[in-house]
Design a protein around this motif. Structure first.
Motif, PDB file in Angstrom:
ATOM      1  N   VAL A 101       9.941   4.777 -14.531  1.00 11.25           N
ATOM      2  CA  VAL A 101      11.146   4.407 -13.775  1.00 11.25           C
ATOM      3  C   VAL A 101      12.363   5.119 -14.361  1.00 11.25           C
ATOM      4  CG1 VAL A 101      12.642   2.506 -13.054  1.00 11.25           C
ATOM      5  CG2 VAL A 101      10.157   2.193 -13.085  1.00 11.25           C
ATOM      6  N   LYS A 102      12.450   5.164 -15.679  1.00 15.66           N
ATOM      7  CA  LYS A 102      13.572   5.854 -16.338  1.00 15.66           C
ATOM      8  C   LYS A 102      13.588   7.345 -15.978  1.00 15.66           C
ATOM      9  CE  LYS A 102      16.971   6.409 -19.203  1.00 15.66           C
ATOM     10  NZ  LYS A 102      18.291   6.347 -18.606  1.00 15.66           N
ATOM     11  N   GLU A 103      12.407   7.966 -15.963  1.00 16.13           N
ATOM     12  CA  GLU A 103      12.333   9.393 -15.620  1.00 16.13           C
ATOM     13  C   GLU A 103      12.656   9.626 -14.145  1.00 16.13           C
ATOM     14  OE1 GLU A 103      12.138  13.402 -16.160  1.00 16.13           O
ATOM     15  OE2 GLU A 103      12.204  11.844 -17.697  1.00 16.13           O
ATOM     16  N   MET A 104      12.219   8.708 -13.271  1.00 17.92           N
ATOM     17  CA  MET A 104      12.583   8.841 -11.848  1.00 17.92           C
ATOM     18  C   MET A 104      14.088   8.743 -11.684  1.00 17.92           C
ATOM     19  SD  MET A 104       9.619   6.947  -9.562  1.00 17.92           S
ATOM     20  CE  MET A 104       9.891   5.301 -10.194  1.00 17.92           C
ATOM     21  N   LEU A 105      14.725   7.806 -12.402  1.00 13.49           N
ATOM     22  CA  LEU A 105      16.179   7.662 -12.332  1.00 13.49           C
ATOM     23  C   LEU A 105      16.872   8.922 -12.825  1.00 13.49           C
ATOM     24  CD1 LEU A 105      18.747   5.948 -11.880  1.00 13.49           C
ATOM     25  CD2 LEU A 105      18.432   5.078 -14.223  1.00 13.49           C
ATOM     26  N   ALA A 106      16.432   9.458 -13.950  1.00 18.47           N
ATOM     27  CA  ALA A 106      17.042  10.668 -14.496  1.00 18.47           C
ATOM     28  C   ALA A 106      16.851  11.851 -13.552  1.00 18.47           C
ATOM     29  CB  ALA A 106      16.453  10.991 -15.873  1.00 18.47           C
ATOM     30  N   THR A 107      15.658  11.974 -12.992  1.00 13.93           N
ATOM     31  CA  THR A 107      15.374  13.065 -12.053  1.00 13.93           C
ATOM     32  C   THR A 107      16.279  12.961 -10.832  1.00 13.93           C
ATOM     33  OG1 THR A 107      13.086  13.230 -12.801  1.00 13.93           O
ATOM     34  CG2 THR A 107      13.579  14.109 -10.614  1.00 13.93           C
ATOM     35  N   ARG A 108      16.410  11.757 -10.308  1.00 12.22           N
ATOM     36  CA  ARG A 108      17.253  11.520  -9.123  1.00 12.22           C
ATOM     37  C   ARG A 108      18.713  11.821  -9.435  1.00 12.22           C
ATOM     38  NH1 ARG A 108      20.819  10.426  -5.980  1.00 12.22           N
ATOM     39  NH2 ARG A 108      20.683   9.212  -4.075  1.00 12.22           N
ATOM     40  N   ALA A 109      19.177  11.365 -10.591  1.00 16.15           N
ATOM     41  CA  ALA A 109      20.590  11.505 -10.950  1.00 16.15           C
ATOM     42  C   ALA A 109      20.979  12.934 -11.296  1.00 16.15           C
ATOM     43  CB  ALA A 109      20.915  10.586 -12.127  1.00 16.15           C
ATOM     44  N   GLU A 150       0.829  -1.208   0.000  1.00 15.62           N
ATOM     45  CA  GLU A 150       0.000   0.000   0.000  1.00 15.62           C
ATOM     46  C   GLU A 150       0.865   1.260   0.000  1.00 15.62           C
ATOM     47  OE1 GLU A 150      -3.612   2.006   2.626  1.00 15.62           O
ATOM     48  OE2 GLU A 150      -2.811   0.056   3.207  1.00 15.62           O
ATOM     49  N   LEU A 151       1.924   1.255   0.790  1.00 18.94           N
ATOM     50  CA  LEU A 151       2.827   2.397   0.839  1.00 18.94           C
ATOM     51  C   LEU A 151       3.527   2.591  -0.508  1.00 18.94           C
ATOM     52  CD1 LEU A 151       4.090   4.648   2.527  1.00 18.94           C
ATOM     53  CD2 LEU A 151       5.778   2.985   3.338  1.00 18.94           C
ATOM     54  N   TYR A 152       3.973   1.509  -1.119  1.00 16.41           N
ATOM     55  CA  TYR A 152       4.632   1.606  -2.418  1.00 16.41           C
ATOM     56  C   TYR A 152       3.700   2.211  -3.463  1.00 16.41           C
ATOM     57  CZ  TYR A 152       6.698   0.487  -6.880  1.00 16.41           C
ATOM     58  OH  TYR A 152       7.194   0.594  -8.158  1.00 16.41           O
ATOM     59  N   VAL A 153       2.472   1.724  -3.544  1.00 20.90           N
ATOM     60  CA  VAL A 153       1.514   2.242  -4.531  1.00 20.90           C
ATOM     61  C   VAL A 153       1.287   3.733  -4.307  1.00 20.90           C
ATOM     62  CG1 VAL A 153      -0.903   2.161  -5.307  1.00 20.90           C
ATOM     63  CG2 VAL A 153       0.384   0.034  -4.985  1.00 20.90           C
ATOM     64  N   GLY A 154       1.144   4.152  -3.065  1.00 16.64           N
ATOM     65  CA  GLY A 154       0.960   5.570  -2.766  1.00 16.64           C
ATOM     66  C   GLY A 154       2.159   6.410  -3.167  1.00 16.64           C
ATOM     67  N   MET A 155       3.351   5.908  -2.864  1.00 16.08           N
ATOM     68  CA  MET A 155       4.567   6.651  -3.212  1.00 16.08           C
ATOM     69  C   MET A 155       4.770   6.703  -4.715  1.00 16.08           C
ATOM     70  SD  MET A 155       7.037   5.297  -0.147  1.00 16.08           S
ATOM     71  CE  MET A 155       8.477   6.260  -0.628  1.00 16.08           C
ATOM     72  N   LEU A 156       4.468   5.598  -5.414  1.00 14.68           N
ATOM     73  CA  LEU A 156       4.611   5.592  -6.869  1.00 14.68           C
ATOM     74  C   LEU A 156       3.605   6.550  -7.499  1.00 14.68           C
ATOM     75  CD1 LEU A 156       6.244   4.266  -9.171  1.00 14.68           C
ATOM     76  CD2 LEU A 156       4.318   2.686  -9.418  1.00 14.68           C
ATOM     77  N   ASN A 157       2.385   6.565  -6.998  1.00 16.81           N
ATOM     78  CA  ASN A 157       1.380   7.508  -7.501  1.00 16.81           C
ATOM     79  C   ASN A 157       1.835   8.950  -7.315  1.00 16.81           C
ATOM     80  OD1 ASN A 157      -0.656   5.822  -8.580  1.00 16.81           O
ATOM     81  ND2 ASN A 157      -1.472   5.424  -6.545  1.00 16.81           N
ATOM     82  N   ALA A 158       2.438   9.243  -6.168  1.00 15.45           N
ATOM     83  CA  ALA A 158       2.913  10.602  -5.906  1.00 15.45           C
ATOM     84  C   ALA A 158       4.046  10.973  -6.862  1.00 15.45           C
ATOM     85  CB  ALA A 158       3.373  10.731  -4.451  1.00 15.45           C
ATOM     86  N   ALA A 159       4.997  10.068  -7.049  1.00 16.55           N
ATOM     87  CA  ALA A 159       6.113  10.340  -7.964  1.00 16.55           C
ATOM     88  C   ALA A 159       5.607  10.527  -9.392  1.00 16.55           C
ATOM     89  CB  ALA A 159       7.141   9.209  -7.905  1.00 16.55           C
ATOM     90  N   ALA A 160       4.712   9.651  -9.821  1.00 23.24           N
ATOM     91  CA  ALA A 160       4.170   9.744 -11.186  1.00 23.24           C
ATOM     92  C   ALA A 160       3.394  11.044 -11.375  1.00 23.24           C
ATOM     93  CB  ALA A 160       3.273   8.544 -11.474  1.00 23.24           C
TER      94      ALA A 160
END
Length: 119
Positions: free
Chosen positions: A59-67, A21-31
């Protein structure tokens, strides 16, 4: 009970309910922040189907944003969801290609974590 994350007929992750449940919420927020779809579709209750064609670019965009950021709070927030997302993507048989040295270093750290992904 646990959450089930499937890609086609393969279960790629099955965490406890609370973690799922926490993962789905966090992924929704990031997306939402990145204005991209998650690729997650609820099936029934705690089961999700992952559309890799949508999940992979997120996932690719999250990686690029983080990096490409020097903001430590952004790093901490992304680090809560990105390593799991990378691992799910790879378990689904998709490769994530690093475009920069920083992305390569991050992927190497994630691979070094050897995250247990219950099935």
């Amino acid at each position: 009970m646990s959450y089930i994350f499937d890609v086609e007929d393969d279960t790629v992750w099955s965490p406890s309910n609370r973690v799922g449940e926490l993962y789905v919420g966090m992924l929704n927020a990031a997306a939402g922040t990145l204005r991209l779809p998650t690729g997650l579709s609820p099936d029934t209750g705690d089961m999700y189907e992952i559309d890799i064609a949508k999940f992979g670019p997120l996932v690719k965009e999250m990686l690029a944003t983080r990096a490409h950021s020097s903001h430590q709070y952004l790093w901490m927030l992304m680090d809560g969801v990105l390593p799991i997302s990378i691992t799910i993507l790879e378990r689904a048989g998709s490769e994530i290609v690093a475009d920069t040295q920083e992305e390569q270093r991050y992927l190497a750290r994630v691979h070094g974590m050897k995250l247990p992904m219950q099935k």
